[in-house]
Design an enzyme around this catalytic site. Structure first.
Site: not given
Length: 291
Positions: A142, A166, A272
């Site tokens: 990220r 996260k 995905y």
């Protein structure tokens, strides 16, 4: 303690979690705008709570509202956990459905290869832009994670990066030999720039003009500039999505992709498989003579 002082306490708490500055600012902005600007207090009534949600529904998309509600919910969880508030977290009961068919930007493998060819031509992009692009696509991390990387997070001998994602969750990401080559060039330039500006910090990414830590907004800008050059809308998360989709298309196990991306649940990663199917459908529509 005044209610607005609690927001300062929460900001300090988010800093302690080592979140990206942009993430912290966004969280505080949402709480100010959606809570304090509406009722200017922590101890809200159920009527005020319903009015806040009603206001959000009028102005925001379902996905944005889902994000905002969760930001405020985490704020109240913090207040309750640290004994700053002994009331009820009304936002913990909020039900906001998000769209399962959210559009996800992904580059075709051929598009990625064409971009690398443009890099080799050496007359349209800068070396730093190319390095940032290569790093994001090769690792799938990220933007906030990249901004927070330190030199000591790397095991250069094993080509391994320790990443805090996260929820303060740690994971290991392995990078390839081609990225190692460009990274060594970057590290040499970084060392020279740091020495020239007399800087002494451990942040991995630096601004070559100042030697200071490179902010995520600048990384985002450099990636979008590459997109403008190749006439394609590209942002850092596009490269993360492309990383995951291409790994899946080339036979990588879904659970391993989950681990590399830092998803807490494989159900998050399963999106995905839908992207992969849509990608194949688009490929046929684009290239097959009988559409």
């Amino acid at each position: 303690m005044r209610d607005l002082d609690l927001l300062i306490k929460y900001r300090d708490y988010l800093y302690s979690k080592q979140l990206a500055i942009g993430t912290i600012d966004n969280n505080i902005s949402v709480i100010n705008r959606e809570l304090f600007d509406k009722v200017a207090k922590i101890d809200i009534t159920k009527f005020e709570y319903r009015e806040i949600l009603r206001s959000m529904r009028k102005r925001l998309s379902k996905n944005t509202m889902y994000t905002y509600v969760n930001v405020i919910k985490r704020f109240y969880n913090f207040l309750i956990d640290f004994k700053y508030f002994n009331g009820e977290n009304l936002f913990s009961t909020a039900i906001v459905k998000i769209s399962a068919s959210k559009t996800m930007d992904v580059l075709y493998e051929k598009e990625i290869l064409d971009i690398y060819k443009i890099f080799k031509s050496g007359n349209k992009t800068t070396g730093y832009q190319e390095f940032l692009f290569d790093f994001l696509y090769s690792t799938g991390i990220r933007l906030a994670e990249l901004e927070n990387l330190n030199i000591y997070d790397f095991d250069f001998q094993s080509r391994v990066i320790s990443i805090v994602g996260k929820g303060n969750k740690e994971r290991i990401v392995v990078y390839n030999e081609s990225l190692e080559y460009t990274m060594l060039s970057y590290l040499k330039a970084r060392q020279a720039i740091m020495k020239f500006h007399r800087k002494n910090h451990s942040y991995f990414l630096i601004d070559f003009n100042t030697g200071e830590r490179l902010k995520s907004a600048r990384v985002y800008s450099e990636i979008t500039k590459i997109g403008n050059i190749v006439h394609r809308k590209i942002h850092p998360h596009t490269l993360r999505h492309s990383f995951a989709t291409h790994m899946l298309e080339n036979g990588c196990d879904l659970r391993y992709i989950q681990e590399l991306l830092g998803h807490s649940s494989v159900s998050t990663t399963q999106i995905y498989t839908k992207v992969q199917l849509k990608h194949k459908q688009n490929t046929i529509l684009k290239f097959h003579p009988r559409k």
